[in-house]
Write a protein that holds these residues in place. Structure first.
Motif, PDB file in Angstrom:
ATOM      1  N   ARG A  99      27.756 -20.982 -54.696  1.00  9.41           N
ATOM      2  CA  ARG A  99      27.303 -20.577 -56.017  1.00  9.41           C
ATOM      3  C   ARG A  99      26.718 -21.754 -56.770  1.00  9.41           C
ATOM      4  O   ARG A  99      27.154 -22.879 -56.605  1.00  9.41           O
ATOM      5  CB  ARG A  99      28.475 -20.025 -56.836  1.00  9.41           C
ATOM      6  CG  ARG A  99      28.894 -18.661 -56.395  1.00  9.41           C
ATOM      7  CD  ARG A  99      27.793 -17.690 -56.712  1.00  9.41           C
ATOM      8  NE  ARG A  99      28.158 -16.356 -56.296  1.00  9.41           N
ATOM      9  CZ  ARG A  99      27.290 -15.462 -55.903  1.00  9.41           C
ATOM     10  NH1 ARG A  99      26.025 -15.727 -55.832  1.00  9.41           N
ATOM     11  NH2 ARG A  99      27.684 -14.267 -55.571  1.00  9.41           N
ATOM     12  N   PRO A 100      25.734 -21.482 -57.654  1.00  9.51           N
ATOM     13  CA  PRO A 100      25.217 -22.540 -58.512  1.00  9.51           C
ATOM     14  C   PRO A 100      26.329 -23.065 -59.417  1.00  9.51           C
ATOM     15  O   PRO A 100      27.265 -22.342 -59.751  1.00  9.51           O
ATOM     16  CB  PRO A 100      24.141 -21.849 -59.344  1.00  9.51           C
ATOM     17  CG  PRO A 100      23.891 -20.540 -58.698  1.00  9.51           C
ATOM     18  CD  PRO A 100      25.087 -20.208 -57.864  1.00  9.51           C
ATOM     19  N   ARG A 132      28.236 -32.393 -56.742  1.00 10.00           N
ATOM     20  CA  ARG A 132      29.316 -31.416 -56.592  1.00 10.00           C
ATOM     21  C   ARG A 132      28.840 -30.217 -55.775  1.00 10.00           C
ATOM     22  O   ARG A 132      27.719 -29.750 -55.907  1.00 10.00           O
ATOM     23  CB  ARG A 132      29.769 -30.947 -57.969  1.00 10.00           C
ATOM     24  CG  ARG A 132      30.886 -29.931 -57.911  1.00 10.00           C
ATOM     25  CD  ARG A 132      31.384 -29.585 -59.274  1.00 10.00           C
ATOM     26  NE  ARG A 132      30.440 -28.705 -59.943  1.00 10.00           N
ATOM     27  CZ  ARG A 132      30.644 -28.195 -61.143  1.00 10.00           C
ATOM     28  NH1 ARG A 132      31.707 -28.518 -61.818  1.00 10.00           N
ATOM     29  NH2 ARG A 132      29.766 -27.379 -61.670  1.00 10.00           N
ATOM     30  N   ILE A 133      29.756 -29.692 -54.940  1.00 10.00           N
ATOM     31  CA  ILE A 133      29.539 -28.444 -54.224  1.00 10.00           C
ATOM     32  C   ILE A 133      30.594 -27.468 -54.714  1.00 10.00           C
ATOM     33  O   ILE A 133      31.783 -27.782 -54.714  1.00 10.00           O
ATOM     34  CB  ILE A 133      29.657 -28.632 -52.698  1.00 10.00           C
ATOM     35  CG1 ILE A 133      28.589 -29.593 -52.185  1.00 10.00           C
ATOM     36  CG2 ILE A 133      29.564 -27.282 -51.989  1.00 10.00           C
ATOM     37  CD1 ILE A 133      28.731 -29.951 -50.715  1.00 10.00           C
ATOM     38  N   SER A 134      30.162 -26.293 -55.142  1.00  8.50           N
ATOM     39  CA  SER A 134      31.086 -25.262 -55.612  1.00  8.50           C
ATOM     40  C   SER A 134      30.863 -23.986 -54.820  1.00  8.50           C
ATOM     41  O   SER A 134      29.721 -23.620 -54.545  1.00  8.50           O
ATOM     42  CB  SER A 134      30.858 -24.978 -57.100  1.00  8.50           C
ATOM     43  OG  SER A 134      31.127 -26.121 -57.863  1.00  8.50           O
ATOM     44  N   PHE A 135      31.949 -23.317 -54.467  1.00  3.87           N
ATOM     45  CA  PHE A 135      31.836 -22.052 -53.754  1.00  3.87           C
ATOM     46  C   PHE A 135      33.075 -21.207 -53.994  1.00  3.87           C
ATOM     47  O   PHE A 135      34.131 -21.718 -54.363  1.00  3.87           O
ATOM     48  CB  PHE A 135      31.605 -22.266 -52.249  1.00  3.87           C
ATOM     49  CG  PHE A 135      32.618 -23.140 -51.567  1.00  3.87           C
ATOM     50  CD1 PHE A 135      33.793 -22.602 -51.059  1.00  3.87           C
ATOM     51  CD2 PHE A 135      32.377 -24.488 -51.411  1.00  3.87           C
ATOM     52  CE1 PHE A 135      34.713 -23.406 -50.412  1.00  3.87           C
ATOM     53  CE2 PHE A 135      33.301 -25.301 -50.772  1.00  3.87           C
ATOM     54  CZ  PHE A 135      34.471 -24.761 -50.273  1.00  3.87           C
ATOM     55  N   PHE A 136      32.916 -19.902 -53.816  1.00  3.64           N
ATOM     56  CA  PHE A 136      34.037 -18.973 -53.878  1.00  3.64           C
ATOM     57  C   PHE A 136      34.554 -18.780 -52.456  1.00  3.64           C
ATOM     58  O   PHE A 136      33.774 -18.670 -51.526  1.00  3.64           O
ATOM     59  CB  PHE A 136      33.608 -17.621 -54.459  1.00  3.64           C
ATOM     60  CG  PHE A 136      33.305 -17.685 -55.920  1.00  3.64           C
ATOM     61  CD1 PHE A 136      32.017 -17.899 -56.369  1.00  3.64           C
ATOM     62  CD2 PHE A 136      34.310 -17.547 -56.850  1.00  3.64           C
ATOM     63  CE1 PHE A 136      31.738 -17.965 -57.716  1.00  3.64           C
ATOM     64  CE2 PHE A 136      34.045 -17.606 -58.199  1.00  3.64           C
ATOM     65  CZ  PHE A 136      32.752 -17.820 -58.641  1.00  3.64           C
ATOM     66  N   ALA A 137      35.870 -18.749 -52.307  1.00  4.79           N
ATOM     67  CA  ALA A 137      36.483 -18.607 -50.985  1.00  4.79           C
ATOM     68  C   ALA A 137      37.475 -17.460 -50.973  1.00  4.79           C
ATOM     69  O   ALA A 137      38.211 -17.262 -51.927  1.00  4.79           O
ATOM     70  CB  ALA A 137      37.201 -19.898 -50.605  1.00  4.79           C
ATOM     71  N   LYS A 138      37.486 -16.718 -49.863  1.00  2.00           N
ATOM     72  CA  LYS A 138      38.525 -15.709 -49.639  1.00  2.00           C
ATOM     73  C   LYS A 138      39.769 -16.465 -49.194  1.00  2.00           C
ATOM     74  O   LYS A 138      39.768 -17.144 -48.173  1.00  2.00           O
ATOM     75  CB  LYS A 138      38.107 -14.727 -48.555  1.00  2.00           C
ATOM     76  CG  LYS A 138      37.262 -13.606 -49.033  1.00  2.00           C
ATOM     77  CD  LYS A 138      37.138 -12.584 -47.928  1.00  2.00           C
ATOM     78  CE  LYS A 138      36.514 -11.326 -48.432  1.00  2.00           C
ATOM     79  NZ  LYS A 138      36.352 -10.353 -47.354  1.00  2.00           N
ATOM     80  N   LEU A 139      40.825 -16.345 -49.968  1.00  2.00           N
ATOM     81  CA  LEU A 139      42.028 -17.121 -49.702  1.00  2.00           C
ATOM     82  C   LEU A 139      42.724 -16.719 -48.407  1.00  2.00           C
ATOM     83  O   LEU A 139      43.317 -17.570 -47.740  1.00  2.00           O
ATOM     84  CB  LEU A 139      42.979 -17.030 -50.892  1.00  2.00           C
ATOM     85  CG  LEU A 139      42.493 -17.813 -52.111  1.00  2.00           C
ATOM     86  CD1 LEU A 139      43.263 -17.427 -53.350  1.00  2.00           C
ATOM     87  CD2 LEU A 139      42.585 -19.300 -51.857  1.00  2.00           C
ATOM     88  N   ASP A 140      42.651 -15.447 -48.010  1.00  2.00           N
ATOM     89  CA  ASP A 140      43.240 -15.016 -46.728  1.00  2.00           C
ATOM     90  C   ASP A 140      42.640 -15.793 -45.562  1.00  2.00           C
ATOM     91  O   ASP A 140      43.357 -16.288 -44.695  1.00  2.00           O
ATOM     92  CB  ASP A 140      43.023 -13.519 -46.492  1.00  2.00           C
ATOM     93  CG  ASP A 140      44.041 -12.653 -47.201  1.00  2.00           C
ATOM     94  OD1 ASP A 140      45.104 -13.176 -47.578  1.00  2.00           O
ATOM     95  OD2 ASP A 140      43.774 -11.454 -47.357  1.00  2.00           O
ATOM     96  N   ASN A 141      41.323 -15.877 -45.540  1.00  2.00           N
ATOM     97  CA  ASN A 141      40.644 -16.559 -44.432  1.00  2.00           C
ATOM     98  C   ASN A 141      40.896 -18.068 -44.459  1.00  2.00           C
ATOM     99  O   ASN A 141      41.112 -18.684 -43.416  1.00  2.00           O
ATOM    100  CB  ASN A 141      39.156 -16.269 -44.468  1.00  2.00           C
ATOM    101  CG  ASN A 141      38.849 -14.813 -44.214  1.00  2.00           C
ATOM    102  OD1 ASN A 141      39.720 -14.036 -43.847  1.00  2.00           O
ATOM    103  ND2 ASN A 141      37.618 -14.426 -44.433  1.00  2.00           N
ATOM    104  N   LEU A 142      40.873 -18.655 -45.652  1.00  2.00           N
ATOM    105  CA  LEU A 142      41.141 -20.082 -45.780  1.00  2.00           C
ATOM    106  C   LEU A 142      42.593 -20.385 -45.388  1.00  2.00           C
ATOM    107  O   LEU A 142      42.866 -21.367 -44.697  1.00  2.00           O
ATOM    108  CB  LEU A 142      40.863 -20.525 -47.221  1.00  2.00           C
ATOM    109  CG  LEU A 142      40.796 -22.006 -47.502  1.00  2.00           C
ATOM    110  CD1 LEU A 142      39.796 -22.709 -46.604  1.00  2.00           C
ATOM    111  CD2 LEU A 142      40.436 -22.226 -48.962  1.00  2.00           C
ATOM    112  N   ASN A 143      43.506 -19.521 -45.780  1.00  2.00           N
ATOM    113  CA  ASN A 143      44.919 -19.672 -45.429  1.00  2.00           C
ATOM    114  C   ASN A 143      45.118 -19.599 -43.916  1.00  2.00           C
ATOM    115  O   ASN A 143      45.857 -20.408 -43.335  1.00  2.00           O
ATOM    116  CB  ASN A 143      45.740 -18.586 -46.140  1.00  2.00           C
ATOM    117  CG  ASN A 143      47.224 -18.833 -46.073  1.00  2.00           C
ATOM    118  OD1 ASN A 143      47.677 -19.957 -46.004  1.00  2.00           O
ATOM    119  ND2 ASN A 143      47.987 -17.752 -46.114  1.00  2.00           N
TER     120      ASN A 143
END
Length: 158
Positions: free
Chosen positions: A142-143, A73-84
């Protein structure tokens, strides 16, 4: 950690991200060999916790993930504005081929790169990752233990 996928159509994911963007500015993304999950924490938006899980087959024609983490598994936090913004770019072009991958492009930091090929030339939309989570970074890897805080709650069987 490696991730690479070729979209059937990014429209479904773009709609989901646009909806989540109305609730919060960040979300956690969990990529596994079978699913893509997005979760918004209850602490980030005044008490509403939202989780969505999509089958990789619903979004991607080709999909590859490699990670040393538990369950691959790969987990990360994303800024939704940039992903959008990146997903809107994918949807707005008459694209024949849209690929997303995790690369090291911006100052050696992990980067989520969307490659859009519309037949008359390609376009790259990059979202830099940041381990520190500063304002410039769209994603923070993130871990697994820290990312598990934002995960769909367990339900009891009826």
């Amino acid at each position: 950690m490696r991730f690479k996928g070729t979209f059937y159509s990014p429209t479904q994911l773009a709609r989901l991200v646009a909806m989540l963007n109305k609730l919060s500015d960040t979300c956690v993304v969990h990529l596994t060999p079978d699913t893509i999950a997005l979760a918004v924490s209850a602490t980030s938006n005044g008490g509403i916790q939202t989780c969505a899980e999509l089958s990789r087959h619903a979004l991607f024609r080709d999909y590859r993930i490699e990670s040393r983490a538990e369950n691959n598994r790969i987990s990360f936090f994303a800024k939704l504005d940039n992903l959008n913004t990146a997903l809107k770019s994918c949807c707005s072009h008459e694209a024949q081929h849209i690929q997303v991958k995790l690369t090291k492009k911006v100052n050696g930091a992990p980067t989520l790169t969307f490659e859009i090929d519309s037949g008359d030339g390609g376009m790259h939309v990059r979202a830099p990752c940041s381990a520190r989570g500063d304002a410039v970074g769209a994603l923070r890897t993130r871990p697994a233990m820290e990312a598990d805080v934002r995960r769909e709650p367990r339900r009891e069987a009826p």
